[in-house]
Design a protein around this motif. Structure first.
Motif, PDB file in Angstrom:
ATOM      1  N   TYR A 259      50.313  34.419  42.077  1.00 50.45           N
ATOM      2  CA  TYR A 259      49.853  33.212  42.763  1.00 50.45           C
ATOM      3  C   TYR A 259      50.697  32.860  43.982  1.00 50.45           C
ATOM      4  CZ  TYR A 259      46.330  32.497  39.241  1.00 50.45           C
ATOM      5  OH  TYR A 259      45.235  32.652  38.438  1.00 50.45           O
ATOM      6  N   PHE A 263      48.790  32.194  47.381  1.00 52.30           N
ATOM      7  CA  PHE A 263      49.045  31.013  48.214  1.00 52.30           C
ATOM      8  C   PHE A 263      49.120  31.399  49.687  1.00 52.30           C
ATOM      9  CE2 PHE A 263      52.139  28.567  50.652  1.00 52.30           C
ATOM     10  CZ  PHE A 263      51.548  27.312  50.625  1.00 52.30           C
ATOM     11  N   VAL A 304      50.061  23.099  39.400  1.00 52.15           N
ATOM     12  CA  VAL A 304      48.809  23.861  39.348  1.00 52.15           C
ATOM     13  C   VAL A 304      49.109  25.357  39.399  1.00 52.15           C
ATOM     14  CG1 VAL A 304      46.698  24.453  40.626  1.00 52.15           C
ATOM     15  CG2 VAL A 304      47.307  22.052  40.275  1.00 52.15           C
ATOM     16  N   ASN A 305      49.936  25.762  40.356  1.00 51.81           N
ATOM     17  CA  ASN A 305      50.277  27.181  40.480  1.00 51.81           C
ATOM     18  C   ASN A 305      51.083  27.673  39.280  1.00 51.81           C
ATOM     19  OD1 ASN A 305      49.541  28.430  43.308  1.00 51.81           O
ATOM     20  ND2 ASN A 305      50.121  26.304  43.704  1.00 51.81           N
ATOM     21  N   TYR A 308      48.867  28.107  35.957  1.00 54.35           N
ATOM     22  CA  TYR A 308      48.015  29.291  35.931  1.00 54.35           C
ATOM     23  C   TYR A 308      48.827  30.581  35.950  1.00 54.35           C
ATOM     24  CZ  TYR A 308      43.771  26.556  36.318  1.00 54.35           C
ATOM     25  OH  TYR A 308      42.738  25.697  36.051  1.00 54.35           O
ATOM     26  N   GLN A 309      50.038  30.528  36.508  1.00 54.61           N
ATOM     27  CA  GLN A 309      50.880  31.720  36.460  1.00 54.61           C
ATOM     28  C   GLN A 309      51.249  32.063  35.020  1.00 54.61           C
ATOM     29  OE1 GLN A 309      51.718  33.745  39.152  1.00 54.61           O
ATOM     30  NE2 GLN A 309      52.376  35.069  37.474  1.00 54.61           N
ATOM     31  N   LYS A 314      44.238  36.064  35.295  1.00 53.82           N
ATOM     32  CA  LYS A 314      44.479  35.491  36.610  1.00 53.82           C
ATOM     33  C   LYS A 314      43.301  35.779  37.533  1.00 53.82           C
ATOM     34  CE  LYS A 314      49.491  35.524  36.260  1.00 53.82           C
ATOM     35  NZ  LYS A 314      49.495  35.738  34.806  1.00 53.82           N
ATOM     36  N   TYR A 318      41.635  30.218  40.765  1.00 46.85           N
ATOM     37  CA  TYR A 318      42.120  29.219  39.816  1.00 46.85           C
ATOM     38  C   TYR A 318      42.990  28.141  40.462  1.00 46.85           C
ATOM     39  CZ  TYR A 318      40.525  31.670  35.577  1.00 46.85           C
ATOM     40  OH  TYR A 318      39.776  32.244  34.575  1.00 46.85           O
ATOM     41  N   THR A 319      43.837  28.527  41.404  1.00 46.84           N
ATOM     42  CA  THR A 319      44.796  27.569  41.974  1.00 46.84           C
ATOM     43  C   THR A 319      44.251  26.852  43.208  1.00 46.84           C
ATOM     44  OG1 THR A 319      45.820  29.402  43.184  1.00 46.84           O
ATOM     45  CG2 THR A 319      46.808  28.784  41.072  1.00 46.84           C
ATOM     46  N   ALA A 322      45.360  23.258  44.298  1.00 50.19           N
ATOM     47  CA  ALA A 322      46.677  23.056  44.907  1.00 50.19           C
ATOM     48  C   ALA A 322      46.617  23.020  46.425  1.00 50.19           C
ATOM     49  CB  ALA A 322      47.639  24.155  44.455  1.00 50.19           C
TER      50      ALA A 322
END
Length: 482
Positions: A259, A263, A304-305, A308-309, A314, A318-319, A322
């Protein structure tokens, strides 16, 4: 509403419409994800059963119902087509920009609000998902609305905002499942613990709020349990929630930096702002002094990150929630860089428009969708003929062609791929048929993935099959009734 606010909203709406709506009617429904949502909604629409999601004629417990309701509503208004399927994700994209503008304007000022909206709207992941037929933009809207109204309630005397938290948590649960309340609730809990403001808990409108949440978010689950019983809970909660969290669907992506990489890719071109912050405070050799609002936004983004990490499965989407606090924080960092923000926004809008028209439209139509296959089949397949697939199965062929397509396997492979409890094979709900069971009294059409063409030639007698059409990613053959 001030003149400045009207001007800002006009800029946001025009930019959002250009970014998220332009070209949607020309982008084919793609596999493997978009086609599952579009096909499920179209089958619900055709059946008249708007309560129980279904696909290939079977009940389908993969996701809750709200996004399917959005698709059905669009199909009713615009017809069953690409523009309709992409309408509500695009609308959610525009609405998300308005939401971040209003929130950032409230907690900071109008300039921060405008910068936040434009940074969010021109972030690569947000633009991409706003054009896709998936649940994530609807979840983004409801998930983040929970945190927006929590913070507005927390920082003001108007505690009625808390009722909106429960309302949007219910909609988030109705869109994606328990994560719609668990993760926002976790972020709120960590923030309250950091503040040590336990007195605020008694102001959170628990009784009325939970009644709203259970009515909005729980009614459909109750009805589904009454209709389908334990299999609904075992499949939805067991496979599509617990299994995702504990067993990776795609083990190659279960890495610690996943993630972080997402990002920087998803927040392009604004991801450069993070290195700027690090460089700024590295030179000062001191940590920044953080106010309450900045801490809340940072917790929102990092939790959030981080959450899910920790999950086994994954996905790039999902993130997405954020990105909203990240956009606001970036807007604050770039507050005095108006010229840079304007130029980068203008460049990004032009870049995404070009990407839509010259990359997404031709690529989706030729390589990632079965629309051309369905069109080719319509010219040949008659009632009573059978269509089978060998290789990569495309639900979009069923969506566009309105015909049953059987997934072809050897008899000894069927048990491995057919749905099983608490297994990722549970997603294989398309109809199967074995080589050994192919009927001889029907005309057969077979869609062969080009990567499987040599295997097909070995598995079948070549002289028995006639070439119908060669397409970019597949070849179609037929065999007459014997």
């Amino acid at each position: 509403m001030t003149t400045t606010t009207k001007k800002h909203l006009l800029i946001i709406l025009v930019s959002g419409i250009l970014l998220f709506f332009l070209g949607n009617s020309s982008i084919a429904i793609t596999d493997p994800v978009e086609s599952n949502y579009a096909l499920t909604a179209s089958e619900m629409f055709t059946s008249g059963d708007y309560m129980s999601p279904r696909i290939y004629g079977n009940y389908w417990y993969d996701k809750p119902v709200f996004f399917y309701w959005e698709l059905i509503a669009a199909f009713k208004v615009f017809g069953v087509n690409e523009f309709a399927a992409r309408f509500f994700p695009a609308l959610a994209g525009v609405t998300g920009l308005v939401m971040v503008y209003g929130f950032a304007r409230k907690i900071y000022d109008a300039r921060t609000g405008l910068f936040s909206a434009m940074i969010l709207g021109t972030s690569f992941e947000y633009w991409l998902i706003a054009k896709m037929v998936i649940t994530d933009l609807s979840l983004f809207l409801f998930f983040n609305a929970v945190l927006v109204f929590f913070y507005l309630a927390y920082t003001s005397q108007n505690k009625k905002y808390y009722y909106l938290c429960y309302l949007f948590a219910g909609l988030a649960v109705l869109t994606k499942g328990p994560i719609g309340i668990l993760l926002p609730g976790f972020i709120v809990t960590v923030f309250i613990l950091w503040r040590r403001d336990f007195a605020e808990i008694k102001h959170m409108k628990w009784f009325g709020g939970m009644a709203i949440f259970l009515l909005v978010g729980g009614s459909w689950y109750y009805i589904m349990y009454q209709l389908h019983g334990q299999i609904f809970l075992d499949t939805f909660l067991g496979i599509h929630n617990m299994l995702r969290a504990t067993v990776s669907e795609h083990p190659q992506f279960d890495v610690w930096y996943y993630y972080t990489a997402i990002f920087f890719l998803g927040f392009f071109p604004w991801c450069f702002s993070l290195p700027l912050v690090i460089r700024k405070y590295w030179k000062k050799r001191q940590w920044p002094v953080l106010d309450q609002t900045t801490v809340f936004l940072l917790l929102w983004a990092f939790l959030v990150n981080g959450f899910y990490q920790c999950m086994a499965t994954k996905y790039t989407t999902y993130t997405l929630p954020a990105l909203m606090p990240s956009a606001i924080l970036a807007a604050r960092l770039l507050y005095t860089q108006e010229r840079l923000v304007k130029h980068l926004v203008a460049f990004s809008i032009c870049f995404y428009l070009a990407l839509t028209l010259w990359v997404a439209v031709p690529l989706c139509n030729s390589s990632y969708s079965g629309r051309s296959i369905a069109i080719a089949l319509q010219d040949h397949v008659q009632d009573g003929d059978m269509v089978i697939n060998y290789g990569d199965y495309k639900a979009s062929v069923v969506f566009y062609g309105h015909k049953t397509v059987y997934n072809l396997k050897h008899a000894n492979e069927l048990e491995k791929v057919k749905p099983k409890a608490m297994s990722w094979s549970s997603k294989n709900v398309m109809p199967f048929i074995s080589f050994e069971d192919l009927p001889g009294n029907k005309k057969l059409y077979i869609i062969v993935d080009k990567s499987k063409r040599n295997d097909f030639a070995k598995a079948f007698k070549a002289n028995d099959w006639k070439l119908v059409e060669t397409l970019p990613k597949a070849v179609i053959y037929y065999r007459p009734a014997q």
